[in-house]
Write a protein that holds these residues in place. Structure first.
Motif, PDB file in Angstrom:
ATOM      1  N   ARG A 200       0.877  -1.179   0.000  1.00 41.24           N
ATOM      2  CA  ARG A 200       0.000   0.000   0.000  1.00 41.24           C
ATOM      3  C   ARG A 200       0.905   1.217   0.000  1.00 41.24           C
ATOM      4  NH1 ARG A 200      -3.845  -3.028   3.114  1.00 41.24           N
ATOM      5  NH2 ARG A 200      -5.704  -3.173   1.804  1.00 41.24           N
ATOM      6  N   LEU A 201       0.711   2.061  -1.000  1.00 38.83           N
ATOM      7  CA  LEU A 201       1.568   3.221  -1.203  1.00 38.83           C
ATOM      8  C   LEU A 201       0.687   4.464  -1.287  1.00 38.83           C
ATOM      9  CD1 LEU A 201       3.704   1.582  -4.065  1.00 38.83           C
ATOM     10  CD2 LEU A 201       4.314   1.739  -1.642  1.00 38.83           C
ATOM     11  N   TRP A 202       0.916   5.419  -0.396  1.00 34.52           N
ATOM     12  CA  TRP A 202       0.103   6.645  -0.405  1.00 34.52           C
ATOM     13  C   TRP A 202       0.998   7.840  -0.709  1.00 34.52           C
ATOM     14  CZ3 TRP A 202      -3.410   6.365   4.646  1.00 34.52           C
ATOM     15  CH2 TRP A 202      -4.234   5.229   4.552  1.00 34.52           C
ATOM     16  N   ASP A 203       0.525   8.711  -1.572  1.00 35.34           N
ATOM     17  CA  ASP A 203       1.292   9.922  -1.880  1.00 35.34           C
ATOM     18  C   ASP A 203       1.453  10.747  -0.594  1.00 35.34           C
ATOM     19  OD1 ASP A 203       2.174  11.841  -4.281  1.00 35.34           O
ATOM     20  OD2 ASP A 203       1.191  13.013  -2.701  1.00 35.34           O
ATOM     21  N   VAL A 204       2.681  11.212  -0.341  1.00 37.54           N
ATOM     22  CA  VAL A 204       2.980  11.946   0.894  1.00 37.54           C
ATOM     23  C   VAL A 204       2.122  13.209   1.019  1.00 37.54           C
ATOM     24  CG1 VAL A 204       4.760  13.464   1.885  1.00 37.54           C
ATOM     25  CG2 VAL A 204       5.335  11.120   1.284  1.00 37.54           C
ATOM     26  N   ASN A 205       1.884  13.893  -0.088  1.00 36.77           N
ATOM     27  CA  ASN A 205       1.184  15.178  -0.028  1.00 36.77           C
ATOM     28  C   ASN A 205      -0.329  15.049  -0.084  1.00 36.77           C
ATOM     29  OD1 ASN A 205       3.618  16.797   0.068  1.00 36.77           O
ATOM     30  ND2 ASN A 205       3.917  16.101  -2.057  1.00 36.77           N
ATOM     31  N   THR A 206      -0.819  14.112  -0.901  1.00 43.73           N
ATOM     32  CA  THR A 206      -2.275  14.041  -1.121  1.00 43.73           C
ATOM     33  C   THR A 206      -2.929  12.834  -0.464  1.00 43.73           C
ATOM     34  OG1 THR A 206      -1.997  12.715  -3.112  1.00 43.73           O
ATOM     35  CG2 THR A 206      -1.972  15.109  -3.402  1.00 43.73           C
ATOM     36  N   ASN A 207      -2.114  11.887   0.009  1.00 41.63           N
ATOM     37  CA  ASN A 207      -2.627  10.594   0.521  1.00 41.63           C
ATOM     38  C   ASN A 207      -3.345   9.784  -0.558  1.00 41.63           C
ATOM     39  OD1 ASN A 207      -1.625  10.376   3.093  1.00 41.63           O
ATOM     40  ND2 ASN A 207      -3.329  11.496   4.022  1.00 41.63           N
ATOM     41  N   ASP A 208      -3.185  10.151  -1.836  1.00 41.32           N
ATOM     42  CA  ASP A 208      -3.784   9.368  -2.921  1.00 41.32           C
ATOM     43  C   ASP A 208      -3.214   7.953  -2.895  1.00 41.32           C
ATOM     44  OD1 ASP A 208      -5.312  11.396  -3.854  1.00 41.32           O
ATOM     45  OD2 ASP A 208      -4.033  11.898  -5.571  1.00 41.32           O
ATOM     46  N   HIS A 209      -4.045   6.980  -3.246  1.00 45.14           N
ATOM     47  CA  HIS A 209      -3.593   5.590  -3.322  1.00 45.14           C
ATOM     48  C   HIS A 209      -2.810   5.382  -4.610  1.00 45.14           C
ATOM     49  CE1 HIS A 209      -6.151   4.105  -0.004  1.00 45.14           C
ATOM     50  NE2 HIS A 209      -6.977   5.053  -0.397  1.00 45.14           N
ATOM     51  N   LEU A 210      -1.579   4.882  -4.491  1.00 46.01           N
ATOM     52  CA  LEU A 210      -0.749   4.590  -5.672  1.00 46.01           C
ATOM     53  C   LEU A 210      -0.503   3.085  -5.711  1.00 46.01           C
ATOM     54  CD1 LEU A 210       1.792   7.553  -5.248  1.00 46.01           C
ATOM     55  CD2 LEU A 210      -0.187   7.461  -6.776  1.00 46.01           C
ATOM     56  N   ASP A 211      -1.551   2.303  -5.604  1.00 45.22           N
ATOM     57  CA  ASP A 211      -1.398   0.849  -5.453  1.00 45.22           C
ATOM     58  C   ASP A 211      -2.677   0.129  -5.869  1.00 45.22           C
ATOM     59  OD1 ASP A 211      -3.302   0.740  -3.257  1.00 45.22           O
ATOM     60  OD2 ASP A 211      -1.788   1.825  -2.121  1.00 45.22           O
ATOM     61  N   LYS A 212      -2.705  -1.169  -5.617  1.00 41.39           N
ATOM     62  CA  LYS A 212      -3.816  -1.993  -6.108  1.00 41.39           C
ATOM     63  C   LYS A 212      -5.155  -1.663  -5.452  1.00 41.39           C
ATOM     64  CE  LYS A 212      -4.298  -6.677  -5.933  1.00 41.39           C
ATOM     65  NZ  LYS A 212      -3.939  -8.087  -6.184  1.00 41.39           N
ATOM     66  N   ASP A 213      -5.167  -0.888  -4.373  1.00 44.06           N
ATOM     67  CA  ASP A 213      -6.457  -0.475  -3.802  1.00 44.06           C
ATOM     68  C   ASP A 213      -7.282   0.301  -4.835  1.00 44.06           C
ATOM     69  OD1 ASP A 213      -6.399  -1.732  -1.379  1.00 44.06           O
ATOM     70  OD2 ASP A 213      -5.656   0.002  -0.240  1.00 44.06           O
TER      71      ASP A 213
END
Ligand code: UDP
Length: 238
Positions: A200-213
């Protein structure tokens, strides 16, 4: 290296024998699955993305002293790996509450954990990959108690290095899953893949999901998100 017969087909990868019996060729497929295969879709370009991301990550971990099965990427969607005896465990490390952890313990997703939490799941489709503890691992003879210790140490080391790597590209590592294998001399090696499918990878600034979620939760297109992770890794990943 010659690609020979199919040795194993998983949900997102195919494993082939090669002319070297100690080496497998892994082909990453354009397939997305979730909920233990209940949700399944063809996603064009995903195989290439995951092969490239996993290869980048394993190369970076090797430089930092982590022993793994990874040998080299040989095409956009293929890589060579050392043949190991896979240990049927999914080892999850969590830095922030999310997913099944949040559900099981009723902890709001996004809550920072005071220390990394390691979990074992027994890889057994028939049982739906149940959550198990160290004693269960030893009882099932999946790994010895000494191996369990080594696996946990390896998982925490990998966590530390991945956190550092992802932070350098403005990504928070929320949690991830690894798998390990055993060589003939008993060495435990990091195996399988490390990609947005398994982290699970979240963008540091936006908390956007950058993963299979993005796929699991129907949040949008997967490919642009995986492309973003690969691009950041290629451009400035530590
Ligand atoms: N994970 C995985 N394969 C699995 C189950 C989980 O790679 O079969 C990864 C998942 O991407 C996440 C972490 O392990 O990064 C923890 O997943 P969790 O237990 O929260 O399960 P989920 O909510 O994904 O069902």
């Amino acid at each position: 290296m010659e690609k020979r017969s199919l040795a194993y087909e998983g949900k997102a990868k195919k494993l082939y024998e090669t002319d070297d019996e100690s080496v497998f060729l892994v082909e990453y497929l354009d397939q997305a699955t979730a909920l233990n295969g209940a949700k399944k879709d063809a996603v064009k370009g995903k195989g290439q993305m995951n092969n490239q991301i996993t290869s980048q990550i394993f190369e970076k971990l090797t430089v930092k002293g982590i022993q793994s099965h990874f040998i080299e990427k040989i095409s956009k969607n293929e890589q060579l790996v050392k043949r190991v005896e896979m240990i049927p465990l999914e080892i999850v490390v969590r830095n922030v509450a999310a997913g099944s952890f949040s559900k099981r313990l009723d902890i709001t997703e996004g809550t920072d954990l005071p220390f990394p939490i390691t979990e074992f799941y027994y890889k057994e489709d028939r049982l739906d990959d149940p959550f198990i503890n160290d004693d269960h691992v030893a009882f099932l003879q999946v790994a010895t108690k000494e191996e369990v210790q080594k696996i946990k140490e390896l998982a925490l080391q990998v966590n530390h290095l991945l956190q550092e790597l992802f932070l350098s590209i403005d990504i928070r590592l929320i949690d991830f899953k690894i798998e390990v294998g055993r060589t003939e001399d008993g060495t435990i090696l990091l195996a399988d893949e490390i990609s947005p499918d398994t982290c699970r990878l979240w963008d540091v600034n936006t908390n956007d999901h950058l993963d299979k979620d993005v796929y699991r939760r129907d949040l949008g297109d997967l490919i642009p998100v995986y492309e973003e992770v690969l691009q950041r890794l290629e451009e400035k990943g530590a």
